[in-house]
Write an enzyme that holds these catalytic residues in place. Structure first.
Site, PDB file in Angstrom:
ATOM      1  N   THR A 118       0.833  -1.186   0.000  1.00  0.00           N
ATOM      2  CA  THR A 118       0.000   0.000   0.000  1.00  0.00           C
ATOM      3  C   THR A 118       0.878   1.250   0.000  1.00  0.00           C
ATOM      4  O   THR A 118       1.954   1.237   0.607  1.00  0.00           O
ATOM      5  CB  THR A 118      -0.839  -0.102   1.280  1.00  0.00           C
ATOM      6  OG1 THR A 118      -1.686  -1.215   1.123  1.00  0.00           O
ATOM      7  CG2 THR A 118      -1.611   1.138   1.597  1.00  0.00           C
ATOM      8  N   GLY A 174      -0.860  -1.989   6.520  1.00  0.00           N
ATOM      9  CA  GLY A 174      -0.751  -3.193   7.342  1.00  0.00           C
ATOM     10  C   GLY A 174      -1.991  -4.044   7.219  1.00  0.00           C
ATOM     11  O   GLY A 174      -2.759  -3.891   6.262  1.00  0.00           O
TER      12      GLY A 174
HETATM   13  N1  ASP Z   1      -3.898  -2.001   4.763  1.00  0.00           N
HETATM   14  C1  ASP Z   1      -4.064  -2.593   3.469  1.00  0.00           C
HETATM   15  C2  ASP Z   1      -5.357  -3.385   3.464  1.00  0.00           C
HETATM   16  O1  ASP Z   1      -5.617  -4.079   4.426  1.00  0.00           O
HETATM   17  C3  ASP Z   1      -2.937  -3.493   3.060  1.00  0.00           C
HETATM   18  C4  ASP Z   1      -1.533  -2.946   3.233  1.00  0.00           C
HETATM   19  O2  ASP Z   1      -1.332  -1.909   3.843  1.00  0.00           O
HETATM   20  O3  ASP Z   1      -0.588  -3.561   2.728  1.00  0.00           O
HETATM   21  O4  ASP Z   1      -6.064  -3.343   2.481  1.00  0.00           O
END
Ligand code: ASP
Length: 291
Positions: A163, A214
């Site tokens: 992300t 996350g």
């Molecule tokens: N927070 C994002 C989600 O759960 C994924 C990530 O940050 O890698 O969609």
């Protein structure tokens, strides 16, 4: 007057050693692009969206091109932008294949709605001049390989490569935050993460701006962004609030990750409970990056 400041992240996780330099370099390029907007007198929203757009266009991150895929191998994008000065906010979730979802959220900032989802969200984007592309245009070979490992071989989704997000501050201390993601690899179709939810993965007001990355379910359950922002507003030191809430999200809500945070004046803040989080920072006098 305060010092303009812009931070970006390219996702928390456990990056393989051979991709770390590229992740840090991509973050630095994005931070510089956002910084150039501020130097030219552009708004904090435009600066944050420009930095996120650069990261969406870079296939090594899980946003725009290179995004993670659903269990059925489809593109489903989440994004949000918040303007801390006006408190306008816009998120789109489970969006079809648009190359730069963050620009759609930016365009939606003046609308009364804060969150649009699924097919109507994509239709809204098309009606406002954004071009849907074939999913193949956003699907990299590396995403396909990762999808195969997770969905067909049962590997841990490991959200490394992540992300993307940005927080920006101008000389007046105005703040903005933006986040964009393909979500978690192999997610259920229709699953929405924390990134497009104001007060979970994305938040900005007159006191602070933050973007998280996350395990989204934990960040939603902990109402991460809103709690950090309120803690800072009511006097907790920003670095302490960030650390405490990331540890609480890990220990009490069961998910690791990281976040970037800035306040209307003062230093940049980064913290993560994963092995790393690619990130970069920009001020008019200095830039830097790390993992
Ligand atoms: N927070 C994002 C989600 O759960 C994924 C990530 O940050 O890698 O969609």
């Amino acid at each position: 007057m305060t010092t303009p400041l812009l931070l970006v992240h390219g996702g928390a996780g456990d990056l393989p050693a051979d991709s770390r330099a590229a992740h840090a370099a991509g973050c630095l390029e994005a931070a510089r692009a956002g910084g150039a907007v501020l130097i030219a007198g552009g708004s904090v929203v435009e600066a944050a969206c420009t930095a996120v757009e650069v990261l969406e266009n870079n296939p090594i991150y899980n946003a725009g091109v290179g995004c993670a895929l659903t269990r059925s191998g489809r593109v489903s994008l989440d994004t949000a932008v918040m303007d801390g000065h006006s408190r306008h906010a816009a998120g789109l979730a489970a969006l079809d294949a648009f190359p730069n979802p963050v620009r759609i959220a930016q365009a939606m900032l003046e609308e009364p709605e804060v969150l649009l989802v699924g097919q109507p969200a994509s239709e809204w984007a098309e009606r406002h001049g954004f071009r849907r592309v074939p999913e193949d245009e956003l699907t990299t070979e590396s995403a396909r390989v990762q999808w195969h490992k997770v969905v067909e071989e049962g590997a841990d989704p490991n959200f490394a490569g992540g992300t993307v997000g940005c927080v920006a501050r101008d000389a007046q201390g105005h703040l903005a935050a933006a986040t964009s993601t393909g979500g978690t690899m192999g997610k259920q179709p229709g699953r929405v993460g924390d990134s497009p939810l104001i007060g979970a993965g994305t938040y900005a007001d007159s006191v602070c701006a933050l973007s998280a990355t996350g395990q989204g379910e934990a960040f939603m359950r902990s109402v991460f962004g809103a709690r950090v922002a309120d803690a800072v507003r009511y006097g907790e030191a920003p670095n302490q609030a960030l650390k405490r809430m990331l540890e609480r999200t890990r220990d009490f809500f069961g998910g690791v990750g990281g976040a970037i945070l800035i306040t209307a004046e003062g230093d940049p803040h980064f913290y993560w409970t994963t092995p790393g989080m690619s990130h970069a920072w920009w001020t008019p006098d200095a830039t830097g990056s790390g993992i």
